[in-house]
Design an enzyme around this catalytic site. Sequence first.
Site, mmCIF file in Angstrom:
data_model
loop_
_atom_site.group_PDB
_atom_site.id
_atom_site.type_symbol
_atom_site.label_atom_id
_atom_site.label_comp_id
_atom_site.label_asym_id
_atom_site.label_seq_id
_atom_site.Cartn_x
_atom_site.Cartn_y
_atom_site.Cartn_z
ATOM 1 N N GLU A 49 0.814 -1.223 0.000
ATOM 2 C CA GLU A 49 0.000 0.000 0.000
ATOM 3 C C GLU A 49 0.846 1.272 0.000
ATOM 4 O O GLU A 49 0.454 2.295 -0.551
ATOM 5 C CB GLU A 49 -0.963 0.013 1.185
ATOM 6 C CG GLU A 49 -2.110 -0.982 1.072
ATOM 7 C CD GLU A 49 -1.774 -2.360 1.605
ATOM 8 O OE1 GLU A 49 -0.587 -2.619 1.922
ATOM 9 O OE2 GLU A 49 -2.691 -3.200 1.704
ATOM 10 N N MET A 468 24.367 9.237 3.969
ATOM 11 C CA MET A 468 24.062 10.468 4.693
ATOM 12 C C MET A 468 24.243 10.277 6.198
ATOM 13 O O MET A 468 24.771 11.147 6.889
ATOM 14 C CB MET A 468 22.640 10.930 4.374
ATOM 15 C CG MET A 468 22.305 12.312 4.875
ATOM 16 S SD MET A 468 23.454 13.583 4.305
ATOM 17 C CE MET A 468 22.482 14.400 3.036
#
Lengths: 553, 175
Positions: A49, A468
């Site tokens: 979903e 990162m």
Amino acid sequence: MEITVAEALVHCLEQENVELIFGYPGGAILPVYDVLYNSTIKHVLVRHEQGAVHAADGYARATGKVGVCIATSGPGATNLVTGIANAYMDSIPIVVITGQVPVSQIGTDAFQEVDITGITIPVTKHNYLIKDPKQLPQVIKKAFHIASTGRPGPVLIDLPKDVAQAKVKFTYPRNVQLPGYKPTYKGHPAMVSQASKLIMDSKRPVIYAGGGVKISNAAAELRNLAETISAPVTHTLMGLGCFPGDHPLFLGMLGLHGTRYANLAVTECDCLIAVGARFDDRVVANLQGFAPNAKVIHIDIDPAEIGKNIRPFLPIVGDVKLVLESILKVIKKRKNSEWVAMVQEWKRKYPLSYSNEGTLKPQLVIEKICEAAGSSAIIVTDVGQHQMWAAQYYKFDEPHSFITSGGLGTMGFGLPAAIGAQMGAPGRPVILITGDGSIQMTLQELATAVEQKLPLKIFVINNRQLGMVRQLQEFYCEKRHIAVDFHFDLDFAALGKVYGMAGYIIETPEQLVDQLPEIMLAEGPVMVNCLVSGEENVLPMVLAGSNINEAID
Amino acid sequence: MTHTLTVLVENTPGVLARVAGLFSRRGFNIDSLAVGRSEDPGISRMTIVVEGDDQILEQVTKQLHKLVDVIKISDVTRDDFVDRELVMIKVNTESSTRGEIMQLVDIFRARIVDVGPKTLTIEVTGYESKINAFENSLRPFGIIEMVRTGKVAMLRGFRSTTLNNNHKKEDTNSG
């Protein structure tokens, strides 16, 4: 004639010109799917979903239309939450439809029951639980209206199964009645004239443009304003694309990973014209040190953004395009040679740069993709270092050409959003620039891309780590690197082939230049594993507590 | 500074959760919140008492305005208004203290609404300082239970916070 609420729902969607729905079926939403069987609306079956809601989001960003997704109750609904929050933070118009257990079972902890309207209050612009079948047409009309007007955002509609099966007399309303919802579009004339005077009196103006410029389709007005008053233009991450990247007045992105010249220009300017931007902490860094010499004009359609982070000298609430149009009617053309020359000098002196020695550099991959892609391409990114490099090194010149998760910073957004963008804009090349961390969060949607025969070009900027976070540990944790290295070398090219895509491996700058033309011309989806240097940092970088003009590089 | 807001909202399920949730989510403190049907059955009127400086109040009002169900917000703090709160207090009573308590009830113009063998239940309405004073004067007898409705407020005279009345302190969008 009476029809079921589920039939009425699909009629409503057709009336709203919905062509595509991204979704995943289940028990509680079964009646709606049963009606979609005979509808002209195309349903795209995703694999999770979260993929459906990000795809609807990407579709909305690429087309400017409302994206629609659908899921069942319980886990189907909760799996949407990240994507709803993502759309909320970036002001993207989507309508989310969820199934719900029958009204009589609500509140009983029934199978696959969850209070999704309660859960999503903080991350939707508005939401509805339909308990009375007669409400449906009005609710759908309101949902599309709220999602797409004012400051756009997600609206969720929760539909209990028995309501979906109930019979109603159907007419689609022409108007919405929302006494509590009246966005301000036109800027206040007194504020506009004061702003115009302030702009004309300024010696060192800078325009700070955000995502609102794109939403309001005001790229032309923005450019007109910049050229009329000779003001350099800097962008938020969300604003990239709304001003040509090769324009002499273009300053690129500002803020924590902004260009040195953009941050200098903002620090030195005497008038900062904020257009559809919200002074986010990634832009402002240290509040006290941000644009210390400037009178700030803040133009935004959301009054709550004004004064939230920074108190402007002059606020204008209104639609960016209309406000800029009214300012443009008043101001006159002028040259700002001295200021423009100073900014040009900073651009020359402090360009973005990286060392191109040794192994393949991620920045180079971005630059070469940019050269090969052409101006009609839509660039979608995920979240992390590759996202910042794309923002820094890619030269956009079209407003709807850069799709990225700005506010929420959702790793895993990229692939499903690229699917949505490609389905919304079938005629344009869609290029996904992702990381080896991000893409693994929603990898299952490769099947959707292949199934839908989408010619996506997927470039995995693969540094075999969470770059990162590694960079953050380098600066803030004295290089104590934990939980950032992948000790499993995933062969993304082979993986792509398993899914039926073409797969490429690129390890050197030469291979990159050689193979890019072929990759760009491929007809089906392509997976490119770019094995880049694992030591690169995103620079410049403003460390915590510093002002934006004190970045390290 | 304490602000008193009168907020008109659509009478929809969940509107209270939306308003209350907004306060906690954005880090604003509610001192008191009272809600009920207004003169229009489709519209509820909330009286919200909130602590904060002008800048916080500006954010509170603007964020409230973003809720689709919120129709109108009036900050009546700096206007001439009447505010009241209804409180019920159940207090310990011995035969030796009953007379004294009933005297206090008289002085504060409260009312006795229930008499038990060892308790008196007293209803009192009024503004906050009066209620606080009454509560303090009953404390030595032993307060068993107390319930307060939260403050409700209304402008004095002809002016009102109804939909069509343009109250001067109504929040207008900056601009």
